[in-house]
Design a protein around this motif. Structure first.
Motif, PDB file in Angstrom:
ATOM      1  N   VAL A 233       1.001  -1.241   0.284  1.00 54.17           N
ATOM      2  CA  VAL A 233       0.026   0.373  -0.277  1.00 54.17           C
ATOM      3  C   VAL A 233       0.585   1.282   0.270  1.00 54.17           C
ATOM      4  O   VAL A 233       1.597   1.813   0.849  1.00 54.17           O
ATOM      5  N   GLN A 234       0.855   2.211  -0.882  1.00 52.70           N
ATOM      6  CA  GLN A 234       1.778   3.271  -0.891  1.00 52.70           C
ATOM      7  C   GLN A 234       0.524   4.532  -1.361  1.00 52.70           C
ATOM      8  O   GLN A 234      -0.688   4.470  -2.192  1.00 52.70           O
ATOM      9  N   LEU A 235       1.334   5.707  -0.257  1.00 54.48           N
ATOM     10  CA  LEU A 235       0.925   7.151  -1.415  1.00 54.48           C
ATOM     11  C   LEU A 235       1.566   7.566  -1.324  1.00 54.48           C
ATOM     12  O   LEU A 235       2.766   7.425  -0.828  1.00 54.48           O
ATOM     13  N   GLN A 236       1.415   7.970  -2.614  1.00 56.02           N
ATOM     14  CA  GLN A 236       2.413   9.009  -3.225  1.00 56.02           C
ATOM     15  C   GLN A 236       1.956  10.692  -3.832  1.00 56.02           C
ATOM     16  O   GLN A 236       1.263  10.437  -4.297  1.00 56.02           O
ATOM     17  N   ALA A 237       2.560  10.956  -3.330  1.00 51.33           N
ATOM     18  CA  ALA A 237       2.631  13.124  -3.138  1.00 51.33           C
ATOM     19  C   ALA A 237       3.333  13.258  -4.193  1.00 51.33           C
ATOM     20  O   ALA A 237       5.109  13.201  -4.153  1.00 51.33           O
ATOM     21  N   SER A 238       2.617  14.162  -5.347  1.00 53.16           N
ATOM     22  CA  SER A 238       3.776  14.549  -5.714  1.00 53.16           C
ATOM     23  C   SER A 238       3.103  16.280  -6.207  1.00 53.16           C
ATOM     24  O   SER A 238       2.157  16.454  -5.795  1.00 53.16           O
ATOM     25  N   GLY A 239       3.921  17.159  -6.461  1.00 53.20           N
ATOM     26  CA  GLY A 239       3.862  18.507  -7.510  1.00 53.20           C
ATOM     27  C   GLY A 239       4.147  19.699  -6.675  1.00 53.20           C
ATOM     28  O   GLY A 239       4.342  20.051  -6.837  1.00 53.20           O
ATOM     29  N   GLY A 240       5.038  19.606  -5.669  1.00 55.06           N
ATOM     30  CA  GLY A 240       5.673  20.506  -4.611  1.00 55.06           C
ATOM     31  C   GLY A 240       7.070  21.096  -5.945  1.00 55.06           C
ATOM     32  O   GLY A 240       7.119  20.582  -6.894  1.00 55.06           O
ATOM     33  N   GLY A 241       7.587  22.356  -5.184  1.00 51.29           N
ATOM     34  CA  GLY A 241       8.703  22.964  -5.945  1.00 51.29           C
ATOM     35  C   GLY A 241       8.913  24.406  -5.402  1.00 51.29           C
ATOM     36  O   GLY A 241       8.398  24.386  -4.167  1.00 51.29           O
ATOM     37  N   LEU A 242       9.812  25.254  -5.970  1.00 49.77           N
ATOM     38  CA  LEU A 242      10.103  26.516  -5.672  1.00 49.77           C
ATOM     39  C   LEU A 242       9.149  27.348  -6.596  1.00 49.77           C
ATOM     40  O   LEU A 242       9.779  27.117  -7.516  1.00 49.77           O
ATOM     41  N   VAL A 243       8.221  28.147  -5.582  1.00 47.05           N
ATOM     42  CA  VAL A 243       7.911  29.934  -5.643  1.00 47.05           C
ATOM     43  C   VAL A 243       7.875  30.900  -5.770  1.00 47.05           C
ATOM     44  O   VAL A 243       8.712  30.517  -4.171  1.00 47.05           O
ATOM     45  N   GLN A 244       7.288  31.941  -6.257  1.00 46.89           N
ATOM     46  CA  GLN A 244       6.922  33.244  -5.461  1.00 46.89           C
ATOM     47  C   GLN A 244       6.532  33.038  -4.486  1.00 46.89           C
ATOM     48  O   GLN A 244       4.899  32.232  -4.954  1.00 46.89           O
ATOM     49  N   ALA A 245       5.964  33.771  -3.274  1.00 48.81           N
ATOM     50  CA  ALA A 245       4.912  34.102  -2.700  1.00 48.81           C
ATOM     51  C   ALA A 245       3.900  34.566  -3.505  1.00 48.81           C
ATOM     52  O   ALA A 245       3.910  35.821  -5.241  1.00 48.81           O
ATOM     53  N   GLY A 246       2.396  34.466  -3.480  1.00 50.30           N
ATOM     54  CA  GLY A 246       1.247  34.643  -4.287  1.00 50.30           C
ATOM     55  C   GLY A 246       0.873  34.224  -5.106  1.00 50.30           C
ATOM     56  O   GLY A 246       0.203  33.523  -6.250  1.00 50.30           O
TER      57      GLY A 246
ATOM     58  N   CYS B 243      -1.870  13.080  -5.048  1.00 54.52           N
ATOM     59  CA  CYS B 243      -1.501  12.107  -3.816  1.00 54.52           C
ATOM     60  C   CYS B 243      -2.232  11.296  -4.424  1.00 54.52           C
ATOM     61  O   CYS B 243      -3.711  11.180  -4.574  1.00 54.52           O
ATOM     62  N   THR B 244      -1.652  10.267  -4.841  1.00 51.94           N
ATOM     63  CA  THR B 244      -2.276   9.004  -5.634  1.00 51.94           C
ATOM     64  C   THR B 244      -1.394   7.670  -4.496  1.00 51.94           C
ATOM     65  O   THR B 244      -0.927   7.939  -4.430  1.00 51.94           O
ATOM     66  N   ALA B 245      -2.914   7.225  -4.982  1.00 51.12           N
ATOM     67  CA  ALA B 245      -2.704   5.299  -4.224  1.00 51.12           C
ATOM     68  C   ALA B 245      -2.573   4.496  -4.580  1.00 51.12           C
ATOM     69  O   ALA B 245      -2.887   4.066  -5.745  1.00 51.12           O
TER      70      ALA B 245
END
Length: 121
Positions: free
Chosen positions: A1-14, A21-23
């Motif tokens: 059983v796995q939950l895979q989170a993605s989509g993070g990164g470096l962005v500017q304020a605003g 998250c895919t199971a």
């Protein structure tokens, strides 16, 4: 059983980011899904959760009106749309599954590995 989170990164304020998250390994039918985050030197904190039965969403006060949680049961995926990001949103974000839609991390049985979100000034 796995939950895979993605989509993070470096962005500017605003700016905006969309976390996913895919199971895999099992279906999470009947489970509420939640997002938590942990900043360096701080405790893991609740961000948002969504109920299985009625898709009712709950948010931490600090993200309410900026973040939106949603789920696609057919794809076994939950997303967190984050708008108007602030430097204080910088953290590792974790998705998790629980029988209850609750802000208490102790009730979540399954956790993803986390994805880093960094918001610069």
């Amino acid at each position: 059983v796995q939950l895979q989170a993605s989509g993070g990164g470096l962005v500017q304020a605003g700016d905006s980011l969309r976390l996913s998250c895919t199971a895999s390994g099992r279906t999470f039918d009947g489970y509420a899904m939640g997002w938590f985050r942990q900043a360096p030197g701080k405790k893991r904190e609740f961000v948002a959760s969504i109920s299985w039965y009625d898709d009712r969403a709950y948010y931490a006060h600090s993200v309410k009106d900026r973040f939106t949680i949603s789920r696609d049961t057919a794809k076994n995926t939950v997303t967190l749309q984050m708008n108007s990001l602030k430097p204080e949103d910088t953290a590792v974000y974790y998705c998790a599954a629980s029988r209850f839609s609750t802000p208490s991390a102790a009730h979540y049985n399954y956790w993803g590995q986390g994805t880093q979100v960094t918001v610069s000034r």
